[in-house]
Design a protein around this motif. Structure first.
Motif, PDB file in Angstrom:
ATOM      1  N   ARG A  50      -2.133  -4.521   4.296  1.00  0.00           N
ATOM      2  CA  ARG A  50      -0.820  -4.977   3.429  1.00  0.00           C
ATOM      3  C   ARG A  50      -0.571  -4.192   2.536  1.00  0.00           C
ATOM      4  N   ALA A  51      -1.287  -3.727   1.898  1.00  0.00           N
ATOM      5  CA  ALA A  51      -1.185  -2.422   0.899  1.00  0.00           C
ATOM      6  C   ALA A  51      -0.351  -1.216   1.551  1.00  0.00           C
ATOM      7  N   ARG A  52      -0.947  -0.779   2.671  1.00  0.00           N
ATOM      8  CA  ARG A  52      -0.566   0.268   3.455  1.00  0.00           C
ATOM      9  C   ARG A  52       0.920  -0.264   4.073  1.00  0.00           C
ATOM     10  N   GLU A  53       1.094  -1.463   4.254  1.00  0.00           N
ATOM     11  CA  GLU A  53       2.519  -2.033   5.007  1.00  0.00           C
ATOM     12  C   GLU A  53       3.657  -1.658   3.851  1.00  0.00           C
ATOM     13  N   GLU A  54       3.106  -2.284   2.546  1.00  0.00           N
ATOM     14  CA  GLU A  54       4.135  -2.208   1.596  1.00  0.00           C
ATOM     15  C   GLU A  54       4.511  -0.683   1.219  1.00  0.00           C
ATOM     16  N   GLN A  55       3.670   0.367   1.307  1.00  0.00           N
ATOM     17  CA  GLN A  55       3.830   1.662   1.056  1.00  0.00           C
ATOM     18  C   GLN A  55       4.798   2.282   2.031  1.00  0.00           C
ATOM     19  N   VAL A  95       5.796   0.973  10.791  1.00  0.00           N
ATOM     20  CA  VAL A  95       5.576  -0.313   9.778  1.00  0.00           C
ATOM     21  C   VAL A  95       5.338  -1.458  11.111  1.00  0.00           C
ATOM     22  N   VAL A  99       6.741   0.622   4.084  1.00  0.00           N
ATOM     23  CA  VAL A  99       8.335   0.237   3.808  1.00  0.00           C
ATOM     24  C   VAL A  99       9.068   1.060   2.917  1.00  0.00           C
ATOM     25  N   ARG A 100       8.304   1.337   1.746  1.00  0.00           N
ATOM     26  CA  ARG A 100       9.189   2.180   0.856  1.00  0.00           C
ATOM     27  C   ARG A 100       9.299   3.325   1.161  1.00  0.00           C
ATOM     28  N   ARG A 139       2.099  -4.152  10.990  1.00  0.00           N
ATOM     29  CA  ARG A 139       2.139  -5.610  11.016  1.00  0.00           C
ATOM     30  C   ARG A 139       1.497  -6.097  11.911  1.00  0.00           C
TER      31      ARG A 139
END
Length: 165
Positions: A132-137, A19, A139-140, A23
């Motif tokens: 950004r989409a990859r980061e959100e994924q 992550v 993080v989850r 970032r």
């Protein structure tokens, strides 16, 4: 028991590093976009202008890009993506990323400096959105995986403790 449990906690930290790298790549793209938009430098000068120092990942990414800028000096035919791949192969921390994690950032590097400024900005914005989409994924997913790895480490430590008794 504590030693084996600690291994689980150390492995779970690896999930968080992914992550942090994503970032750092997003911050790098943001910096590139602003430099291109307002200063319009050449490719090697653009890479030198990226100077991020907030996290260890940003420092490593900055070092990689500065190394690429040095190797680009005086060479018009060099492909930035190949130079970056060569530089990043020697960096163990960058290896925690999967191909999907790196794809958007490295695709921008393949086209950077080869197209006009508006197209470069469009490519950077598109890559930032994918990251950004990859980061959100991540993080989850990393939160769940980290908990699982820590739990397995504690359970293995308890099992070893019981076997040794």
């Amino acid at each position: 028991m504590i030693a084996i449990s600690t291994v689980g906690f150390l492995l779970s930290d690896g999930e968080k590093r992914r992550v942090h790298w994503v970032r750092a790549m997003r911050r790098c793209l943001l910096r590139m976009s602003s430099v291109i938009r307002y200063e319009q430098p050449g490719l090697s000068e653009l890479l030198r202008r990226v100077d991020l120092r907030a996290t260890p990942q940003e420092r490593e990414l900055t070092r990689l890009l500065h190394g690429c800028a040095e190797r680009l000096k005086g060479r018009e035919d060099a492909q930035l993506s190949l130079l970056f791949a060569g530089q990043s192969a020697r960096l163990p921390g960058y290896g925690v990323l999967s191909g999907e994690d790196r794809a958007a950032f490295e695709e921008v590097l393949a086209d950077l400096g080869r197209t006009h400024l508006q197209e470069q900005l469009r490519l950077i914005d598109s890559a930032d959105e994918r990251l950004r989409a990859r980061e959100e994924q991540l993080v989850r997913e990393s939160g769940m995986r980290a908990r699982l790895i820590r739990t397995l480490g504690v359970c293995c430590g308890a099992a070893v403790f019981l076997i040794l008794i």
